[in-house]
Design an enzyme around this catalytic site. Structure first.
Site, PDB file in Angstrom:
ATOM      1  NE  ARG A 442     -37.181  44.487  -0.668  1.00  0.00           N
ATOM      2  CZ  ARG A 442     -37.328  45.792  -0.806  1.00  0.00           C
ATOM      3  NH1 ARG A 442     -38.277  46.294  -1.554  1.00  0.00           N
ATOM      4  NH2 ARG A 442     -36.514  46.623  -0.211  1.00  0.00           N
ATOM      5  CG  ASP A 477     -38.588  49.596  -6.837  1.00  0.00           C
ATOM      6  OD1 ASP A 477     -38.106  48.791  -7.652  1.00  0.00           O
ATOM      7  OD2 ASP A 477     -38.006  49.925  -5.789  1.00  0.00           O
ATOM      8  CG  ASP A 544     -31.088  48.622  -5.607  1.00  0.00           C
ATOM      9  OD1 ASP A 544     -31.513  49.737  -5.968  1.00  0.00           O
ATOM     10  OD2 ASP A 544     -31.837  47.696  -5.234  1.00  0.00           O
TER      11      ASP A 544
END
Ligand code: GLA
Length: 730
Positions: A442, A477, A544
């Site tokens: 990511r 997170d 998610d």
């Protein structure tokens, strides 16, 4: 025998007596062996099951020690000296040889419970908790091992942890360090584990245990989406409300190993502890290491009872947040509403409309700092982006507060983007193997939290924002696994665990400096939903995947261990962004009500009709959250069919019953419609058969009838339809 821990000096047996279960271990010439774990035994117990007569070694004959070593049910089996079963402890000495042989030295039974160094663990005071420390020492003086057992009043949970001390004058390398090991007879048990992937967390899997070894583990540096630090052994025929099952849950958030081996003599050895992958811990003379805690539950009343025992111990003895017994603010999070594309005006508009529907907090998610218009940059640069928020965080927070809403914020403190000022200034601050190209994930790297100056930087970034604003909530997170695990300062083999200790230190500091902060953990959804994190945060974002139908299964799997009050659950927009499904707004609310409850959508784009439904959902939340948060959770039907006996009609239903059994809430969701079906008759669980319950529509039922004959649900037409049924004692 009462609840408590007892030592029978004559027989040299320890018996740990819990609410309805007993755990017994005993000494044989100084070796500690496992005798029993199961339903309560009150009578006298001997050492017959240790089969000491089988071993000539027990009579002092040395010629066949190996037979003893390889079949005695060691309470904490060690590698290298003839026990070929999977070990609980493996230690290498300076010369590189493995071999440890543990014998009993002493023990101590006391009220209360000690803390583990730098680790989350259950707590208990002298009035409700009893502990046992057993000190074992290597026969050649290499190491000392303390096995600790704690039990809690009115609970069937046994907490186990281990401390290892280098008592030699040489360096030692701990290569495997389990926190709990249980040797038990194989009686046809099936193993139940939870597995998944991103957005598909904690699906249950139940299978036979053949010969050889089954491993459930994470090597990712987080407890992970893929495998879960949990395993259970269910005797044949065990289902939701009947049968025997032994569950084990790890209070740790990093690499773990859960394994069971069925060996040549058809006994099982089940271990749980820090993952041995890439683990080699150097202990200098005199140094100690604590292994994190494992929570064990033996249930003689099925899987449902096991879940409730775990929920109770986590609510009473693990989660420390002041929010634990409080209604959490109903929040609206802008992630699925805007992703990175927002500004102050947009957030204020969301806040305004949310407020008018009764929502209580706005959480600003990813994208408020650096130049973060996508996930390609800026992690580490925790400075507000004035293009989006011209009046800064203080300005935005004040405007939100002035509307009567609280404000929350997103951080990903453990990360650094290659495209960030932080990385340009400190390229060595990342987890990386020096000299190798580091793998991005990511578009980000992981900060080397084994280093104190890096932890200091990270802490100050978060703390500064909290000191300067009136922000009440942080979503913490963590969006990538650890790869290329190296460091410019920390020894290989120690980085994974030292990283976790670093994360825990940060969370400890944060919750100490800001005791009223509502902390919600998250890791790409539910990648670090574990008991370790619950010690610091009373809630964790579950997944998610916010699709209500998918959530039925994910939340059910999560609640197999964790209290629903800890499950981050929101109503999101349809068609759902991940699966494209459209589900009734009302049903979406019923599903999210199981957890912390909130919204994850652009309320400014909703129809007036949907906004009216939000108002009803907000009212339901206020009406039922005390019951959901504090009550007992019962699975009634499940389309997976793993826990419950049946669900002929693709339904998921569950109940919350207050501890005094005066109130109950049944949620029934028809995942899929079935043609020509009669409404389902569900047998309710957990009610008092002697009480009379009145349903909100005025009908009355005896507890007896609801439990034994069942309750006929409404006929529902369509997919994803649901009902709430609220029962109150008449
Ligand atoms: C993770 C979280 C999401 C959201 C994004 C932001 O995926 O699970 O809820 O916060 O990060 O980047």
């Amino acid at each position: 025998m009462d609840h408590g821990i007892f030592f029978d000096e004559k027989e040299e047996l320890f018996s740990i007596q819990m609410k309805t279960t007993t755990y017994i271990i005993g000494l044989a010439n100084g070796y500690l062996g496992h005798i029993y774990y199961g339903s309560r035994i009150n009578g006298l117990v001997g050492k017959e099951s240790l089969r000491l007569n089988d071993y000539t070694f027990m009579n002092g004959e040395k010629k066949d020690k190996c037979t003893f070593m390889d079949s005695f049910p060691f309470e904490y089996g060690t590698a290298g000296i003839g026990d070929f079963r999977t070990a609980a402890l493996s230690v290498r000495n300076e010369a590189g040889f493995s071999g440890v042989e543990l014998k009993y030295i002493s023990h101590n039974i006391y009220n209360g419970k000690k803390k583990l160094n730098g680790l989350p663990s259950t707590f208990g005071d002298e009035g409700d908790t009893t502990s046992l420390d057993i000190l074992l020492s290597d026969t050649e003086g290499l190491i000392e091992v303390t096995l600790t057992y704690s039990i809690f009043k009115d609970s069937d949970i046994l907490a186990k942890s281990v401390r290892v001390n280098n008592s030699s004058d040489q360096k030692l390398y701990i290569e495997k360090l389990m926190s709990s090991s249980v040797d038990m007879p194989y009686e046809g048990q099936e193993i139940i584990t939870l597995h998944g992937s991103w957005a598909r967390e904690r699906a249950a899997c139940r299978r036979d245990i053949g010969h050889g070894r089954i491993e459930i583990s994470s090597k990712r540096g987080i407890s992970s989406h893929q495998e879960h630090p949990f395993m259970a052994f269910a005797k044949p025929g065990t289902s939701e409300n009947i049968g025997e099952v032994l569950g084990m849950c790890f209070v740790y958030s990093g690499n773990f190993l859960a394994e069971v081996e069925r060996n040549q003599s058809d006994t099982l050895r089940a271990n749980m502890g820090i993952g041995d992958y890439d683990f080699s811990w150097k202990l200098d003379p005199g140094e100690t290491i604590d292994a994190p805690e494992v929570l064990l539950c033996y249930s003689t009343a099925g899987l449902g009872n096991m879940s409730r025992e775990f929920h109770n111990v986590m609510r009473d003895h693990l989660i420390r947040s002041p929010y634990l017994h409080k209604k959490r603010p109903i929040l609206i999070n802008n992630w699925e509403a805007t992703y990175f594309d927002f500004n102050e005006e947009k957030l204020l508009e969301i806040a305004r409309q949310a407020k008018s529907c009764g929502i209580e907090m706005l959480v600003m998610d990813d994208g408020w700092f650096g130049k973060r218009d996508s996930d390609n940059c800026s992690l580490g640069d925790w400075v507000v982006d004035k293009r989006k928020l011209p009046d800064g965080l203080t300005g935005l927070c004040k405007k939100i507060n002035d509307m009567g809403l609280d404000m929350g914020i997103w951080f990903e403190p453990e990360m650094i983007s290659p495209d960030s000022d932080l990385y340009r200034a400190h390229p060595d601050w990342v987890i990386a193997i020096p000299g190798r190209e580091n793998s991005e994930c990511r578009s980000q790297f992981v900060l080397d939290l084994t280093r104190s100056e890096v932890r200091e930087y990270v802490y100050e970034c978060v703390a500064k924002v909290l000191r300067e604003t009136n922000i009440k909530y942080v979503k913490w997170d963590m969006n990538r696994p650890l790869t290329d695990v190296g460091s410019t300062v920390t020894r290989g083999g120690e980085i994974h665990h030292r990283y976790m200790l670093g994360v825990y230190e940060l969370m400890e500091r944060l919750t100490s400096e800001f005791p009223d902060l509502l902390l919600e953990n998250c890791s790409s959804g539910g990648g670090r939903f574990d008991a370790g994190m619950l010690y610091y945060s009373p809630q964790i974002w579950c997944s998610d995947d916010t699709d209500a139908m998918e959530r039925l299964k994910i939340q059910e799997g999560t609640a197999l261990i964790y209290p629903p009050s800890a499950i981050g659950a929101h109503v999101s927009i349809c068609p759902n962004h991940l699966v494209g499904r459209t589900t009734d707004m009302t049903t979406r609310g019923y599903v999210a009500l199981l957890g912390t409850f909130g919204y994850e959508l652009d309320i400014t784009k909703l129809s007036d009709e949907d906004k009216e439904i939000i108002k009803e959902q907000v009212a339901d939340y206020h009406r039922f959250n005390d019951l959901i948060r504090e009550g007992d959770y019962y699975r009634i039907t499940s389309d997976g069919g793993l826990y419950t006996n049946y669900s002929v009609y693709h339904s998921y239903s569950w109940m919350f019953v207050s501890k005094d059994k005066k109130e109950a809430l049944l949620t029934y969701v028809q995942e899929r419609g079935t043609a020509n079906m009669r409404p389902q008759q569900v047998k309710l669980v957990g009610l008092d058969p002697k009480k009379i319950y009145r349903l909100d529509d005025g009908r009355s039922f005896s507890g007896d009838e609801l439990v034994h004959i069942g309750f006929v649900t409404d006929k529902l037409w369509g997919d994803g339809k649901g009902r709430l049924y609220h029962f109150v004692e008449e």
